[in-house]
Design a protein around this motif. Sequence first.
Motif, PDB file in Angstrom:
ATOM      1  N   LYS A   1      52.719  47.432  34.859  1.00 49.37           N
ATOM      2  CA  LYS A   1      53.194  48.687  34.586  1.00 49.37           C
ATOM      3  C   LYS A   1      54.242  48.695  33.089  1.00 49.37           C
ATOM      4  CE  LYS A   1      53.372  49.953  39.458  1.00 49.37           C
ATOM      5  NZ  LYS A   1      54.288  50.228  40.908  1.00 49.37           N
ATOM      6  N   LEU A   2      54.786  47.562  33.138  1.00 47.04           N
ATOM      7  CA  LEU A   2      55.877  47.567  32.062  1.00 47.04           C
ATOM      8  C   LEU A   2      55.161  46.486  30.824  1.00 47.04           C
ATOM      9  CD1 LEU A   2      58.883  46.873  34.211  1.00 47.04           C
ATOM     10  CD2 LEU A   2      58.337  48.998  33.150  1.00 47.04           C
ATOM     11  N   PRO A   3      55.646  46.780  29.571  1.00 49.38           N
ATOM     12  CA  PRO A   3      55.361  45.923  28.605  1.00 49.38           C
ATOM     13  C   PRO A   3      55.971  44.691  28.596  1.00 49.38           C
ATOM     14  CG  PRO A   3      56.668  47.692  27.950  1.00 49.38           C
ATOM     15  CD  PRO A   3      56.619  47.887  29.324  1.00 49.38           C
TER      16      PRO A   3
ATOM     17  N   LEU B   1      55.349  44.595  39.002  1.00 49.53           N
ATOM     18  CA  LEU B   1      55.575  45.470  37.837  1.00 49.53           C
ATOM     19  C   LEU B   1      55.060  45.005  36.609  1.00 49.53           C
ATOM     20  CD1 LEU B   1      59.736  45.854  37.836  1.00 49.53           C
ATOM     21  CD2 LEU B   1      57.969  47.522  38.732  1.00 49.53           C
TER      22      LEU B   1
ATOM     23  N   SER C   1      51.442  40.918  30.449  1.00 50.09           N
ATOM     24  CA  SER C   1      52.908  41.261  30.051  1.00 50.09           C
ATOM     25  C   SER C   1      53.793  40.156  30.846  1.00 50.09           C
ATOM     26  CB  SER C   1      53.168  42.755  30.280  1.00 50.09           C
ATOM     27  OG  SER C   1      53.077  42.877  31.718  1.00 50.09           O
TER      28      SER C   1
ATOM     29  N   VAL D   1      59.676  44.050  28.379  1.00 46.11           N
ATOM     30  CA  VAL D   1      60.806  44.446  29.220  1.00 46.11           C
ATOM     31  C   VAL D   1      60.525  43.698  30.380  1.00 46.11           C
ATOM     32  CG1 VAL D   1      61.143  46.232  30.869  1.00 46.11           C
ATOM     33  CG2 VAL D   1      60.623  46.833  28.620  1.00 46.11           C
ATOM     34  N   MET D   2      59.100  43.189  30.507  1.00 44.45           N
ATOM     35  CA  MET D   2      58.783  42.608  31.779  1.00 44.45           C
ATOM     36  C   MET D   2      59.530  40.921  31.643  1.00 44.45           C
ATOM     37  SD  MET D   2      57.203  42.840  34.522  1.00 44.45           S
ATOM     38  CE  MET D   2      57.467  41.901  35.821  1.00 44.45           C
TER      39      MET D   2
END
Length: 369
Positions: free
Chosen positions: A108-110, A105, A183, A113-114
């Motif tokens: 795909k995620l900032p 992930l 991230s 969030v990560m």
Amino acid sequence: MSQPLQLPRWIDIGLLPLWNLAVALLVAGVVVMVIGHSPWQALTVLLNGALGSVRGLGYSLYYATTFIFTGLAVAVAIHAGLFNIGGEGQATLGGVGVALVALWLGAKLPAIVMLPLLVVAAATFGMLWAAVPAYLQAWRGSHIVITTIMFNFLAAGLNGYLLVNWLRPADSMAVESAEFAASARMPALHQIAAALGYELPSSPLNLSLLIALAACVFVGWFLWRSAAGYAVRAVGSAPRAAHYAGIRPRAQVLLAMALSGALAGMVGINEISGVQGKLTLDFVAGAGFTGIAVSLMGRNHPVGIVLASLLFGVLYQGGVEVSFELPGFSREMVVTAQGLIVLFSGAMATVSAPLFARVYAALMGGRHG
């Protein structure tokens, strides 16, 4: 029959560890002198290397962060009457969990969030790895020491298998995973300082230190302020009496080991997300076993564990400087000196307790006489 004298807390968790440390340093100094070096010079170089610069302090705190996690893991298990020596394997699986989530992930995620997802992944993988020996102990009677040490080898084998067959980039011969996305990297202290307009020397110290301190607060609350923690300590102190009082020992064993494994798994955040930026073979590097000495020296209390972790962080960073700065002082000599300090400060932490008890009893008897 007279009951053994209980030492007051200020002696038990304050004076006694300091005495053990002094004896350990004295014996290590004798060994350094026997091999032809000045103990005072070695100690000076060690302290300057670990605490004499911002970079050195950063490295010392980075090592201490890992030891806080593994020390807390051992302490929680000990309060439940268990000896978890599987911190190596649980930390390894925590790193595997971090790597799997980061590679899946990370692009795909900032980061906002990560990074919390990585913390959850590290704790979950470490918890699940510790839950299996806990189940075998509670429901099948397998000894926790045997199963946890065997799971260390299984974890190392699983990590190697995943790296060689699944996570290694096809065009790379190195046994390590692909680099994580930005991230999925825990911010380092010098990077945060640069963003705020300050300049600090680079070091591996990262925000995992704050997570480790938060874990200390949580463990202190859990063990001494919560009903669940009281049940865990009751089972650790007197399992038959706890069972008679309505506490289920099996459930408490599972709970304590799950929390212990989750804490050990958090090593993956500091080492994999915070420093390496990829999964490697031996990133734990003995920290799980060092956590045993840290917990014993810290008297299985979060405050003591923080102080003991700082000591071992200084020893690790300062030991590297000593091996560089003193001609003829090899890395093996540094490890020997560190081992002596671990022996006296950790494994033999209670050897001097009877002497202190006799002295304390004599002083108290003199006051009351």
